[in-house]
Design a protein around this motif. Structure first.
Motif, mmCIF file in Angstrom:
data_model
loop_
_atom_site.group_PDB
_atom_site.id
_atom_site.type_symbol
_atom_site.label_atom_id
_atom_site.label_comp_id
_atom_site.label_asym_id
_atom_site.label_seq_id
_atom_site.Cartn_x
_atom_site.Cartn_y
_atom_site.Cartn_z
ATOM 1 N N MET A 196 0.763 -1.192 0.149
ATOM 2 C CA MET A 196 -0.142 -0.060 -0.095
ATOM 3 C C MET A 196 0.802 1.252 0.012
ATOM 4 O O MET A 196 0.500 2.259 -0.783
ATOM 5 C CB MET A 196 -0.873 -0.234 1.219
ATOM 6 C CG MET A 196 -2.166 -1.180 1.134
ATOM 7 S SD MET A 196 -3.074 -0.710 -0.415
ATOM 8 C CE MET A 196 -3.596 0.844 0.055
ATOM 9 N N PRO A 197 1.910 1.492 0.860
ATOM 10 C CA PRO A 197 2.680 2.727 0.846
ATOM 11 C C PRO A 197 3.309 3.025 -0.600
ATOM 12 O O PRO A 197 3.575 4.280 -0.784
ATOM 13 C CB PRO A 197 3.834 2.395 1.753
ATOM 14 C CG PRO A 197 3.190 1.327 2.640
ATOM 15 C CD PRO A 197 2.384 0.505 1.654
ATOM 16 N N GLN A 198 3.597 1.882 -1.292
ATOM 17 C CA GLN A 198 4.093 2.423 -2.731
ATOM 18 C C GLN A 198 3.103 3.021 -3.685
ATOM 19 O O GLN A 198 3.464 3.896 -4.252
ATOM 20 C CB GLN A 198 4.607 0.990 -3.441
ATOM 21 C CG GLN A 198 5.349 1.148 -4.416
ATOM 22 C CD GLN A 198 5.787 -0.235 -5.121
ATOM 23 O OE1 GLN A 198 5.368 -1.168 -4.527
ATOM 24 N NE2 GLN A 198 6.202 -0.220 -6.279
ATOM 25 N N TRP A 199 1.815 2.884 -3.232
ATOM 26 C CA TRP A 199 0.537 3.451 -4.170
ATOM 27 C C TRP A 199 -0.105 4.494 -3.503
ATOM 28 O O TRP A 199 -0.717 5.343 -4.140
ATOM 29 C CB TRP A 199 -0.463 2.340 -4.492
ATOM 30 C CG TRP A 199 0.267 1.204 -4.874
ATOM 31 C CD1 TRP A 199 0.183 -0.207 -4.374
ATOM 32 C CD2 TRP A 199 1.265 0.919 -6.052
ATOM 33 N NE1 TRP A 199 0.996 -0.935 -5.104
ATOM 34 C CE2 TRP A 199 1.731 -0.595 -6.116
ATOM 35 C CE3 TRP A 199 1.715 1.412 -7.129
ATOM 36 C CZ2 TRP A 199 2.614 -1.071 -7.065
ATOM 37 C CZ3 TRP A 199 2.637 0.873 -7.787
ATOM 38 C CH2 TRP A 199 3.134 -0.254 -7.712
ATOM 39 N N SER A 200 -0.484 4.497 -2.245
ATOM 40 C CA SER A 200 -1.484 5.259 -1.589
ATOM 41 C C SER A 200 -0.661 6.490 -0.918
ATOM 42 O O SER A 200 0.411 6.504 -0.478
ATOM 43 C CB SER A 200 -1.811 4.539 -0.395
ATOM 44 O OG SER A 200 -2.785 5.415 0.567
ATOM 45 N N PRO A 201 -1.283 7.767 -1.159
ATOM 46 C CA PRO A 201 -0.759 8.902 -0.631
ATOM 47 C C PRO A 201 -0.965 8.887 0.787
ATOM 48 O O PRO A 201 -0.203 9.719 1.511
ATOM 49 C CB PRO A 201 -1.257 10.005 -1.333
ATOM 50 C CG PRO A 201 -2.563 9.558 -2.085
ATOM 51 C CD PRO A 201 -2.396 7.883 -2.160
ATOM 52 N N GLN A 202 -1.930 8.184 1.582
ATOM 53 C CA GLN A 202 -2.180 8.288 2.710
ATOM 54 C C GLN A 202 -1.652 7.358 3.464
ATOM 55 O O GLN A 202 -1.014 7.489 4.787
ATOM 56 C CB GLN A 202 -3.745 8.269 2.810
ATOM 57 C CG GLN A 202 -3.963 8.551 4.380
ATOM 58 C CD GLN A 202 -5.376 9.028 4.746
ATOM 59 O OE1 GLN A 202 -6.297 7.937 4.936
ATOM 60 N NE2 GLN A 202 -5.956 10.141 4.266
ATOM 61 N N CYS A 203 -1.735 5.857 3.186
ATOM 62 C CA CYS A 203 -1.137 4.591 3.879
ATOM 63 C C CYS A 203 0.167 4.876 3.845
ATOM 64 O O CYS A 203 0.879 4.408 2.524
ATOM 65 C CB CYS A 203 -1.755 3.301 3.374
ATOM 66 S SG CYS A 203 -1.335 1.944 4.194
ATOM 67 N N ARG A 204 1.196 4.968 4.795
ATOM 68 C CA ARG A 204 2.365 5.038 4.579
ATOM 69 C C ARG A 204 3.020 3.716 5.045
ATOM 70 O O ARG A 204 4.397 3.198 4.901
ATOM 71 C CB ARG A 204 3.007 5.943 5.794
ATOM 72 C CG ARG A 204 2.267 7.370 5.294
ATOM 73 C CD ARG A 204 2.640 7.806 3.909
ATOM 74 N NE ARG A 204 3.514 7.506 3.085
ATOM 75 C CZ ARG A 204 3.530 7.104 1.716
ATOM 76 N NH1 ARG A 204 2.334 6.644 1.267
ATOM 77 N NH2 ARG A 204 4.629 6.908 1.053
ATOM 78 N N PHE A 205 2.340 2.553 5.811
ATOM 79 C CA PHE A 205 2.912 1.550 6.165
ATOM 80 C C PHE A 205 1.782 0.393 6.247
ATOM 81 O O PHE A 205 0.530 1.032 6.763
ATOM 82 C CB PHE A 205 3.691 1.412 7.529
ATOM 83 C CG PHE A 205 4.171 0.098 8.071
ATOM 84 C CD1 PHE A 205 5.285 -0.335 7.571
ATOM 85 C CD2 PHE A 205 3.569 -0.579 8.984
ATOM 86 C CE1 PHE A 205 5.861 -1.487 8.051
ATOM 87 C CE2 PHE A 205 3.984 -1.681 9.659
ATOM 88 C CZ PHE A 205 5.385 -2.059 9.312
ATOM 89 N N MET A 206 1.664 -0.623 5.935
ATOM 90 C CA MET A 206 0.834 -1.916 6.052
ATOM 91 C C MET A 206 1.483 -3.163 6.258
ATOM 92 O O MET A 206 2.387 -3.617 5.199
ATOM 93 C CB MET A 206 -0.070 -1.699 4.856
ATOM 94 C CG MET A 206 -1.348 -2.768 5.085
ATOM 95 S SD MET A 206 -2.482 -2.490 3.911
ATOM 96 C CE MET A 206 -3.991 -3.200 4.377
ATOM 97 N N LYS A 207 1.405 -3.843 7.191
ATOM 98 C CA LYS A 207 2.076 -5.138 7.306
ATOM 99 C C LYS A 207 1.073 -6.236 7.916
ATOM 100 O O LYS A 207 0.126 -5.946 8.675
ATOM 101 C CB LYS A 207 2.968 -5.125 8.625
ATOM 102 C CG LYS A 207 3.617 -6.229 8.986
ATOM 103 C CD LYS A 207 4.673 -6.558 8.130
ATOM 104 C CE LYS A 207 5.146 -7.777 8.675
ATOM 105 N NZ LYS A 207 6.011 -8.647 7.841
ATOM 106 N N THR A 208 1.154 -7.235 7.062
ATOM 107 C CA THR A 208 0.030 -8.324 7.139
ATOM 108 C C THR A 208 0.843 -9.142 8.426
ATOM 109 O O THR A 208 1.888 -9.337 8.632
ATOM 110 C CB THR A 208 -0.130 -9.261 6.165
ATOM 111 O OG1 THR A 208 1.057 -9.686 5.568
ATOM 112 C CG2 THR A 208 -0.841 -8.618 4.940
#
Length: 122
Positions: free
Chosen positions: A1-13
């Protein structure tokens, strides 16, 4: 997500990518950062990914559909039963109200899709 989203800076499953797996996320808007958690609700290989953001009851989804010239990617955000009262209060106090924040989210979704498209075409 951080690669694409301007708001989500980190997402870890927090486990394998499958329904029920939780994620830890860190979001950013200008100088504000806030954590969220979500739960993956649907994974269909090469077709669909969806997750529920637990703090506000929104479901984000990404659908891939073959077309004659490539693939159509559709991003959506739904809150079938509305967002939570706490979420609405925080958005009102910190982000200028629900309508302007919703507009910002749509702009962010368009930016995400444009980034995905640019990466796919390179």
């Amino acid at each position: 997500m951080p690669q694409w989203s301007p708001q989500c800076r980190f997402m870890k499953t927090l486990g394998p990518l499958r329904p029920g797996t939780r994620t830890f996320n860190l979001n950013r808007r200008k100088f504000m950062f806030w954590p969220t958690t979500s739960r993956i609700t649907e994974v269909v290989d090469n077709k669909r990914l969806a997750f529920l953001v637990e703090g506000n009851n929104t479901v984000w989804s990404y659908e891939l559909e073959p077309t004659a010239t490539g693939t159509r990617v559709t991003e959506s955000r739904h809150a079938e039963n509305g967002t939570t009262a706490v979420s609405n209060a925080l958005v009102g106090a910190l982000f200028g109200g629900v309508p302007s924040f919703e507009d910002e989210l749509v702009d962010g979704m368009n930016a995400s899709l444009a980034r995905i498209k640019a990466a796919a075409e390179n």
